[in-house]
Write a protein that holds these residues in place. Structure first.
Motif, PDB file in Angstrom:
ATOM      1  N   LYS A 268       1.270 -25.285  15.263  1.00 41.38           N
ATOM      2  CA  LYS A 268       0.331 -24.397  14.586  1.00 41.38           C
ATOM      3  C   LYS A 268      -0.069 -24.954  13.226  1.00 41.38           C
ATOM      4  CE  LYS A 268       1.760 -20.090  16.847  1.00 41.38           C
ATOM      5  NZ  LYS A 268       2.393 -18.758  16.675  1.00 41.38           N
ATOM      6  N   LEU A 269       0.908 -25.507  12.518  1.00 41.52           N
ATOM      7  CA  LEU A 269       0.640 -26.050  11.183  1.00 41.52           C
ATOM      8  C   LEU A 269      -0.379 -27.185  11.244  1.00 41.52           C
ATOM      9  CD1 LEU A 269       1.480 -25.952   8.176  1.00 41.52           C
ATOM     10  CD2 LEU A 269       3.293 -27.597   8.731  1.00 41.52           C
ATOM     11  N   LYS A 270      -0.255 -28.037  12.246  1.00 46.04           N
ATOM     12  CA  LYS A 270      -1.117 -29.221  12.342  1.00 46.04           C
ATOM     13  C   LYS A 270      -2.555 -28.886  12.710  1.00 46.04           C
ATOM     14  CE  LYS A 270       2.710 -32.336  13.428  1.00 46.04           C
ATOM     15  NZ  LYS A 270       3.433 -33.087  14.503  1.00 46.04           N
ATOM     16  N   THR A 271      -2.822 -27.637  13.119  1.00 46.48           N
ATOM     17  CA  THR A 271      -4.197 -27.253  13.436  1.00 46.48           C
ATOM     18  C   THR A 271      -5.046 -27.091  12.181  1.00 46.48           C
ATOM     19  OG1 THR A 271      -3.685 -24.880  13.468  1.00 46.48           O
ATOM     20  CG2 THR A 271      -3.484 -26.076  15.552  1.00 46.48           C
ATOM     21  N   PHE A 272      -4.403 -26.904  11.020  1.00 40.07           N
ATOM     22  CA  PHE A 272      -5.202 -26.725   9.806  1.00 40.07           C
ATOM     23  C   PHE A 272      -4.702 -27.534   8.606  1.00 40.07           C
ATOM     24  CE2 PHE A 272      -2.007 -23.373   9.729  1.00 40.07           C
ATOM     25  CZ  PHE A 272      -1.568 -23.361   8.411  1.00 40.07           C
ATOM     26  N   LEU A 273      -3.662 -28.354   8.786  1.00 39.37           N
ATOM     27  CA  LEU A 273      -3.151 -29.165   7.688  1.00 39.37           C
ATOM     28  C   LEU A 273      -3.498 -30.632   7.952  1.00 39.37           C
ATOM     29  CD1 LEU A 273      -1.537 -28.308   5.154  1.00 39.37           C
ATOM     30  CD2 LEU A 273       0.511 -29.196   6.279  1.00 39.37           C
ATOM     31  N   ASN A 274      -4.065 -31.281   6.935  1.00 37.88           N
ATOM     32  CA  ASN A 274      -4.540 -32.654   7.090  1.00 37.88           C
ATOM     33  C   ASN A 274      -3.621 -33.713   6.496  1.00 37.88           C
ATOM     34  OD1 ASN A 274      -6.921 -32.489   8.551  1.00 37.88           O
ATOM     35  ND2 ASN A 274      -8.135 -31.901   6.772  1.00 37.88           N
ATOM     36  N   CYS A 275      -2.619 -33.314   5.739  1.00 35.40           N
ATOM     37  CA  CYS A 275      -1.810 -34.301   5.011  1.00 35.40           C
ATOM     38  C   CYS A 275      -0.480 -34.570   5.706  1.00 35.40           C
ATOM     39  CB  CYS A 275      -1.561 -33.833   3.582  1.00 35.40           C
ATOM     40  SG  CYS A 275      -0.656 -32.281   3.483  1.00 35.40           S
ATOM     41  N   ASN A 276       0.141 -35.665   5.305  1.00 30.08           N
ATOM     42  CA  ASN A 276       1.469 -35.983   5.817  1.00 30.08           C
ATOM     43  C   ASN A 276       2.503 -35.068   5.172  1.00 30.08           C
ATOM     44  OD1 ASN A 276       0.551 -38.136   7.423  1.00 30.08           O
ATOM     45  ND2 ASN A 276       0.646 -39.545   5.687  1.00 30.08           N
ATOM     46  N   PHE A 277       3.567 -34.797   5.927  1.00 29.79           N
ATOM     47  CA  PHE A 277       4.655 -33.981   5.378  1.00 29.79           C
ATOM     48  C   PHE A 277       5.938 -34.320   6.123  1.00 29.79           C
ATOM     49  CE2 PHE A 277       2.698 -31.544   8.779  1.00 29.79           C
ATOM     50  CZ  PHE A 277       3.788 -31.138   9.530  1.00 29.79           C
ATOM     51  N   GLU A 278       7.050 -33.895   5.559  1.00 31.16           N
ATOM     52  CA  GLU A 278       8.360 -34.137   6.155  1.00 31.16           C
ATOM     53  C   GLU A 278       9.115 -32.814   6.249  1.00 31.16           C
ATOM     54  OE1 GLU A 278      12.591 -36.344   4.950  1.00 31.16           O
ATOM     55  OE2 GLU A 278      10.804 -36.575   3.686  1.00 31.16           O
ATOM     56  N   VAL A 279       9.702 -32.537   7.402  1.00 31.02           N
ATOM     57  CA  VAL A 279      10.535 -31.344   7.559  1.00 31.02           C
ATOM     58  C   VAL A 279      11.909 -31.647   6.964  1.00 31.02           C
ATOM     59  CG1 VAL A 279      11.615 -29.731   9.169  1.00 31.02           C
ATOM     60  CG2 VAL A 279       9.319 -30.606   9.638  1.00 31.02           C
ATOM     61  N   VAL A 280      12.317 -30.832   5.977  1.00 29.05           N
ATOM     62  CA  VAL A 280      13.606 -31.077   5.315  1.00 29.05           C
ATOM     63  C   VAL A 280      14.644 -30.008   5.626  1.00 29.05           C
ATOM     64  CG1 VAL A 280      12.560 -32.406   3.446  1.00 29.05           C
ATOM     65  CG2 VAL A 280      12.817 -29.929   3.188  1.00 29.05           C
ATOM     66  N   ASP A 281      14.219 -28.887   6.240  1.00 29.35           N
ATOM     67  CA  ASP A 281      15.196 -27.852   6.579  1.00 29.35           C
ATOM     68  C   ASP A 281      14.593 -26.925   7.626  1.00 29.35           C
ATOM     69  OD1 ASP A 281      17.604 -26.501   6.489  1.00 29.35           O
ATOM     70  OD2 ASP A 281      17.044 -25.231   4.793  1.00 29.35           O
ATOM     71  N   GLN A 282      15.482 -26.267   8.360  1.00 24.28           N
ATOM     72  CA  GLN A 282      15.080 -25.267   9.346  1.00 24.28           C
ATOM     73  C   GLN A 282      16.162 -24.209   9.405  1.00 24.28           C
ATOM     74  OE1 GLN A 282      14.305 -26.844  13.262  1.00 24.28           O
ATOM     75  NE2 GLN A 282      13.914 -24.839  14.179  1.00 24.28           N
ATOM     76  N   VAL A 283      15.783 -22.946   9.347  1.00 21.48           N
ATOM     77  CA  VAL A 283      16.752 -21.849   9.400  1.00 21.48           C
ATOM     78  C   VAL A 283      16.258 -20.801  10.393  1.00 21.48           C
ATOM     79  CG1 VAL A 283      17.653 -22.154   7.062  1.00 21.48           C
ATOM     80  CG2 VAL A 283      15.630 -20.716   7.419  1.00 21.48           C
ATOM     81  N   ALA A 284      17.180 -19.920  10.799  1.00 17.57           N
ATOM     82  CA  ALA A 284      16.838 -18.870  11.760  1.00 17.57           C
ATOM     83  C   ALA A 284      17.645 -17.621  11.468  1.00 17.57           C
ATOM     84  CB  ALA A 284      17.105 -19.345  13.192  1.00 17.57           C
ATOM     85  N   GLY A 285      17.104 -16.484  11.855  1.00 19.52           N
ATOM     86  CA  GLY A 285      17.802 -15.211  11.702  1.00 19.52           C
ATOM     87  C   GLY A 285      17.188 -14.170  12.616  1.00 19.52           C
ATOM     88  N   ILE A 286      17.937 -13.091  12.856  1.00 19.40           N
ATOM     89  CA  ILE A 286      17.462 -12.014  13.725  1.00 19.40           C
ATOM     90  C   ILE A 286      16.941 -10.862  12.875  1.00 19.40           C
ATOM     91  CG2 ILE A 286      18.036 -10.447  15.607  1.00 19.40           C
ATOM     92  CD1 ILE A 286      18.331 -13.348  16.380  1.00 19.40           C
ATOM     93  N   ARG A 287      15.657 -10.555  13.014  1.00 18.78           N
ATOM     94  CA  ARG A 287      15.086  -9.406  12.302  1.00 18.78           C
ATOM     95  C   ARG A 287      15.456  -8.117  13.034  1.00 18.78           C
ATOM     96  NH1 ARG A 287      10.754 -12.619  13.676  1.00 18.78           N
ATOM     97  NH2 ARG A 287       9.843 -13.960  12.060  1.00 18.78           N
ATOM     98  N   PRO A 288      15.864  -7.090  12.298  1.00 17.10           N
ATOM     99  CA  PRO A 288      16.092  -5.795  12.945  1.00 17.10           C
ATOM    100  C   PRO A 288      14.778  -5.013  13.026  1.00 17.10           C
ATOM    101  CG  PRO A 288      16.800  -5.706  10.654  1.00 17.10           C
ATOM    102  CD  PRO A 288      16.247  -7.091  10.883  1.00 17.10           C
ATOM    103  N   THR A 289      14.206  -4.923  14.215  1.00 14.24           N
ATOM    104  CA  THR A 289      12.919  -4.253  14.373  1.00 14.24           C
ATOM    105  C   THR A 289      13.052  -3.059  15.319  1.00 14.24           C
ATOM    106  OG1 THR A 289      12.274  -5.703  16.206  1.00 14.24           O
ATOM    107  CG2 THR A 289      11.664  -6.403  13.997  1.00 14.24           C
ATOM    108  N   VAL A 290      12.110  -2.153  15.218  1.00 14.45           N
ATOM    109  CA  VAL A 290      12.118  -0.928  16.018  1.00 14.45           C
ATOM    110  C   VAL A 290      10.782  -0.840  16.748  1.00 14.45           C
ATOM    111  CG1 VAL A 290      12.501   1.576  15.968  1.00 14.45           C
ATOM    112  CG2 VAL A 290      13.535   0.114  14.215  1.00 14.45           C
TER     113      VAL A 290
END
Length: 346
Positions: A268-290
């Motif tokens: 999704k990011l690459k559909t509108f971003l034109n510059c080079n970048f580096e992924v330096v971290d990734q995190v995850a969590g569970i949202r409590p939704t109703v």
């Protein structure tokens, strides 16, 4: 036995907001938290009064912001930290139709204060945005990770935090009080996020898991000082670092990062971003939704001193202080809870 007014289970955004209510009223408490729930820590922390997918007003956004922003400022002063960053949100338009919908929405009395009627032309060669941007006003982000870390440090220094898993079977419930291990309290409030699924007193409530993953990228050429909202959001952190999020997974109940989540965000990011970048971290969590997108607040149907504060969903930094005050006034002032958030609706 240690005697307090409240036991709180959970030290995320909901728990902290309720603790602020207690301290303002000189109520005593202790907190149990085992860091098993990561949704508050990994949240983008954005506060924004507009649903940018449909250009509609967020539920109770005015009332929420009136409570939330002073609370975070108070915490900043108390803990000598910086967590509230005033940053505008730019909504990237994908078509002329979206531009027209923005103009229509900006005439809505509920949204006029928040939606600038001026279209901002894109001058950044690293972003694809031929239709420009719409600016959302009165927005920013709360650094939720720093908030929770500093708040826990404060609680530990004051002997208020037990960093351990709450054992529900050890809770002794009497008619007018509760006791747990060597703590006696008048009330207990469960604010444990998706940990609710293990709670035998409230797990009948329809809390749904919504796993979210978030990337941090290093993009030295990007140079934006606003939050960019498109198919994903890009949130500036300083020093050419940016959060990119977020995913929504309704099946995975783990806090583990995934290759699929990473690839979804990058595609999704690459559909509108034109510059080079580096992924330096990734995190995850569970949202409590109703399912009805409203929080879970109220008293247990059989035990008068058991309460719940949960289901903040994706807008916890805004909703948390609002529903925490509602619950506090319900318990201490015997005020009626709003029907929309009262667990009696289930």
């Amino acid at each position: 036995m240690k005697q307090v007014d409240y036991i709180i289970v959970g030290c995320g955004l909901a728990g902290i907001a309720f603790m602020e209510q207690l301290m303002a009223a000189n109520k005593s408490f202790v907190v149990f938290d085992d860091t098993s729930q990561q949704s508050s820590v990994v949240a983008g922390g954005l506060y924004n009064p507009v649903v940018l997918k449909r250009f509609t007003s967020v539920w109770k956004s005015k009332e929420q912001l009136q409570l939330a922003l002073p609370m975070y400022q108070h915490i900043e002063n108390k803990l000598q930290i910086s967590i509230d960053y005033k940053v505008p949100v730019y909504r990237r338009f994908a078509s002329m139709e979206e531009q027209n919908n923005w103009f229509t929405a900006s005439d809505n009395p509920l949204l006029t204060k928040y939606l600038s009627p001026k279209i901002i032309k894109n001058s950044n060669p690293n972003i694809k945005a031929e239709y420009g941007f719409g600016e959302v006003l009165d927005t920013g982000r709360i650094d939720t990770s720093s908030l929770i870390a500093a708040y826990k440090k404060f609680l530990l220094e004051n002997n208020l935090l037990f960093e351990e898993t709450f054992q529900y079977q050890q809770l002794n419930i009497q008619e007018t009080d509760v006791s747990y291990q060597d703590v006696w309290a008048s009330q207990i409030v469960f604010a444990e996020g998706f940990g609710l699924e293990h709670n035998p007193f409230f797990n009948y409530l329809p809390l749904k898991e919504s796993k979210g993953e978030l990337l941090t990228i290093y993009a030295p050429a990007l140079k934006i000082d606003y939050i960019l909202k498109s198919s994903v959001f890009i949130l500036p952190l300083g020093e050419d670092l940016y959060h990119v999020g977020a995913t929504y997974n309704w099946k995975d109940k783990t806090n583990a990062v995934t290759k699929e989540g990473r690839e979804e965000l990058l595609n999704k990011l690459k559909t509108f971003l034109n510059c080079n970048f580096e992924v330096v971290d990734q995190v995850a969590g569970i949202r409590p939704t109703v399912k009805d997108r409203r929080p879970l607040v109220g008293r247990h149907p059989e035990h008068n001193n058991l309460y719940i504060l949960n289901g903040l969903g994706t807008r916890g930094v805004m909703i948390g202080p609002y529903v925490a005050k509602q619950l506090f006034n319900f318990i201490e002032q015997h005020e009626v809870l709003e029907d929309e958030i009262n667990i009696n609706r289930f």
